[in-house]
Design a protein around this motif. Sequence first.
Motif, PDB file in Angstrom:
ATOM      1  N   VAL A 291       0.874  -1.178   0.000  1.00 33.68           N
ATOM      2  CA  VAL A 291       0.000   0.000   0.000  1.00 33.68           C
ATOM      3  C   VAL A 291       0.902   1.216   0.000  1.00 33.68           C
ATOM      4  O   VAL A 291       2.107   1.106   0.191  1.00 33.68           O
ATOM      5  N   CYS A 292       0.311   2.385  -0.203  1.00 35.58           N
ATOM      6  CA  CYS A 292       1.122   3.604  -0.226  1.00 35.58           C
ATOM      7  C   CYS A 292       1.704   3.861   1.157  1.00 35.58           C
ATOM      8  O   CYS A 292       1.036   3.699   2.170  1.00 35.58           O
TER       9      CYS A 292
ATOM     10  N   ARG B  30      -6.637  17.081 -13.194  1.00 37.22           N
ATOM     11  CA  ARG B  30      -5.264  17.485 -13.457  1.00 37.22           C
ATOM     12  C   ARG B  30      -4.434  16.375 -14.085  1.00 37.22           C
ATOM     13  O   ARG B  30      -3.630  16.633 -14.978  1.00 37.22           O
ATOM     14  N   CYS B  31      -4.580  15.159 -13.568  1.00 41.85           N
ATOM     15  CA  CYS B  31      -3.691  14.069 -13.988  1.00 41.85           C
ATOM     16  C   CYS B  31      -3.779  13.865 -15.500  1.00 41.85           C
ATOM     17  O   CYS B  31      -4.853  13.744 -16.063  1.00 41.85           O
ATOM     18  N   ILE B  32      -2.598  13.831 -16.147  1.00 45.96           N
ATOM     19  CA  ILE B  32      -2.573  13.660 -17.589  1.00 45.96           C
ATOM     20  C   ILE B  32      -2.037  12.279 -17.957  1.00 45.96           C
ATOM     21  O   ILE B  32      -1.649  12.035 -19.100  1.00 45.96           O
ATOM     22  N   GLY B  33      -1.993  11.407 -16.971  1.00 45.70           N
ATOM     23  CA  GLY B  33      -1.646  10.015 -17.247  1.00 45.70           C
ATOM     24  C   GLY B  33      -0.242   9.796 -17.767  1.00 45.70           C
ATOM     25  O   GLY B  33      -0.005   8.884 -18.557  1.00 45.70           O
ATOM     26  N   CYS B  34       0.716  10.583 -17.291  1.00 50.15           N
ATOM     27  CA  CYS B  34       2.062  10.492 -17.866  1.00 50.15           C
ATOM     28  C   CYS B  34       2.891   9.357 -17.277  1.00 50.15           C
ATOM     29  O   CYS B  34       3.915   8.984 -17.835  1.00 50.15           O
ATOM     30  N   SER B  35       2.474   8.846 -16.115  1.00 45.64           N
ATOM     31  CA  SER B  35       3.182   7.746 -15.451  1.00 45.64           C
ATOM     32  C   SER B  35       4.508   8.111 -14.804  1.00 45.64           C
ATOM     33  O   SER B  35       5.247   7.211 -14.396  1.00 45.64           O
ATOM     34  N   ASN B  36       4.835   9.378 -14.721  1.00 38.12           N
ATOM     35  CA  ASN B  36       6.058   9.752 -14.000  1.00 38.12           C
ATOM     36  C   ASN B  36       6.044   9.200 -12.579  1.00 38.12           C
ATOM     37  O   ASN B  36       7.037   8.679 -12.084  1.00 38.12           O
ATOM     38  N   CYS B  37       4.886   9.340 -11.923  1.00 39.61           N
ATOM     39  CA  CYS B  37       4.784   8.899 -10.533  1.00 39.61           C
ATOM     40  C   CYS B  37       4.983   7.397 -10.425  1.00 39.61           C
ATOM     41  O   CYS B  37       5.610   6.905  -9.489  1.00 39.61           O
TER      42      CYS B  37
ATOM     43  N   PRO C 152       2.024   3.665  -7.226  1.00 40.95           N
ATOM     44  CA  PRO C 152       0.941   4.144  -8.107  1.00 40.95           C
ATOM     45  C   PRO C 152       0.629   3.191  -9.270  1.00 40.95           C
ATOM     46  O   PRO C 152       1.518   2.516  -9.780  1.00 40.95           O
ATOM     47  N   HIS C 153      -0.636   3.134  -9.627  1.00 41.78           N
ATOM     48  CA  HIS C 153      -1.078   2.359 -10.783  1.00 41.78           C
ATOM     49  C   HIS C 153      -1.416   3.343 -11.906  1.00 41.78           C
ATOM     50  O   HIS C 153      -2.092   4.335 -11.664  1.00 41.78           O
TER      51      HIS C 153
END
Lengths: 211, 365
Positions: free
Chosen positions: A52-53, A85-92, A101-102
């Motif tokens: 989990v986080c 806001r989230c642009i789905g870039c997957s940096n996280c 993160p998924h």
Amino acid sequence: MTEYEFFIDPSRCIGCEACKQACTECDTHRGRSMIHLEFVDRAVSTQTSPVVCMHCEDPTCARVCPADAIKQTDDGIVQSSIRDRCIGCSNCVLACPFGVPHYVAAIDQMVKCDMCYDRTSIGRKPMCATVCPSQALFYGTREELERLRSETPVNDFRFGNQRVRTKVHLMSSPGADDMDVDVMRFMAGAEPDVRIEELAVWTEDSVAARS
Amino acid sequence: MSASSRTANRYFDPRAFRIGAAAAGLVLLMIVVGSSGLDHFDWALTTYAVASVFAAFSVVYRYAVWAGRPPTRMYLRRGWQAFRSGRGRSGRGARLGIGALGGNAARLGRLLLNNFVLQTFINRRSVERWIMHAGLSWGGMLAFGITFPLVFGWVHFETLATDAEVYRVFVFGFPVDQFHVGSFRGQLFFNLLNISALLVLLGLALSVKLRMHDGGELAVQTFADDVFPLLLLLAVTVTGLMLTVSAKLLSGYGFAFIGLSHAASVIALLLYLPFGKLFHIVQRPLSLGVAFYRHAGENSPRASCMRCGEDFASGAHVADMKEVLDQLGLDYRFETGSGIVHYQDVCPACRRRIVTLNQGAALGR
Ligand code: SF4
Ligand code: SF4
């Protein structure tokens, strides 16, 4: 006021998947589990681990987010991505040291554990901790924990040169202050992709089920 | 390094101030030029114009601060490079013989249509949410699309000397159209703002419904970020509609007061733009850059996990992440007996396993 904290001991996990099921009930992400249940090394053991986080004090995921989509509440909970806001870039996804993160392609967004903010913000336990039979996921006071366990909780990690402090604790050896993550020792012997986790849950259908 | 990038959000940023001031100056210039040296400027709308100039400053200031953050800067740069470069060569552009840039332009058109006009990605969450967002965004865009040109004096109306019932439309001082007030076109023209208000109201109603019934939404929303902008939009639309009601049905009763309230709410909305939820309107186009970047990454060398060998991201993305982490002052390098290992070269699944294995080892299990 009693201070509840989250203590995790993956070594107690029996792989029953109750946490994963319970996680899908959470209101902030109904129908989806945020928990990664990992076979640690299926070739040699049945050890599983619920991830989990860890709710880092200075979350790397938020620092690398180009869209400012990950916010931390005043009580230190690192929220899932803000949807507009989230642009789905997957940096996280790439940067989180704990692999939390998924990225969900169907909605082109990141989602992650927010420690059941709808529950914990009003004094309830996170879903996963309420159902975990082995108490690998334990949410309670420090006094309770000390009564039950001999291990010491740590929330100070070292990933090479990077120090990461977290709100969530991992149970470590008695008297330990921190955990210096050793990467080389566990480098060998890995086989590709032995997850038993979310992939089946992340279908278009389950996404559509969420309104 | 880390301190400066973290505090960039909190403290005054002179570079962003200059860019914001330039944007405000540009809007002023466009007002003066577009209204033929203020000849067609409607002085009754001065407060709106002043608020627009302030809003231009604050939105651009905030944007510049945001765009200066290392990960944002990286995506803006890489997205643009991917758009211009030939990395999309294997795509449709090549097959159609229009080259990489042409192919990318076609792709951009598709993305704009799907993500900004039709907003199909919201539909995938739920139809109700899509209607809500469509009402708010199209209503809002329509309203601003009409208001700004009028406020800036770019568009103005004159009646014919021979027939006061016929309006001529001037754009940048040039006559482009004329219509009779009673005609369908005339009615449509004068009611566009009311139509946009109704669209926004529909969106607001659905949004309140979703917010009240969604436990998840309730848990994470904050007043300043999520509720306040809805109240502002409500104030703008209700006072706007009341202007029409007052003029048409109540023979102008309370018109001046309603007009003042409308102006106050619109100005508050403009000044709120850089804060909270509404800022996503200007932030969102970055997703186009991400789409191009991802497309380029799919057609370039991949990164495989140094532990399990799995292909987990594009090589360029991993390399860029290392650079961004350095810029942020985050150092996930391990100095090991066999050289430097960067945690970015280990896939997220293996990172989860490595933490667990370390924990097990600490407990001797
Ligand atoms: S554990 Fe990962 S996802 Fe959670 S706060 Fe830390 S960096 Fe973010
Ligand atoms: S996937 Fe979303 S939340 Fe994650 S870094 Fe990218 S924009 Fe931010």
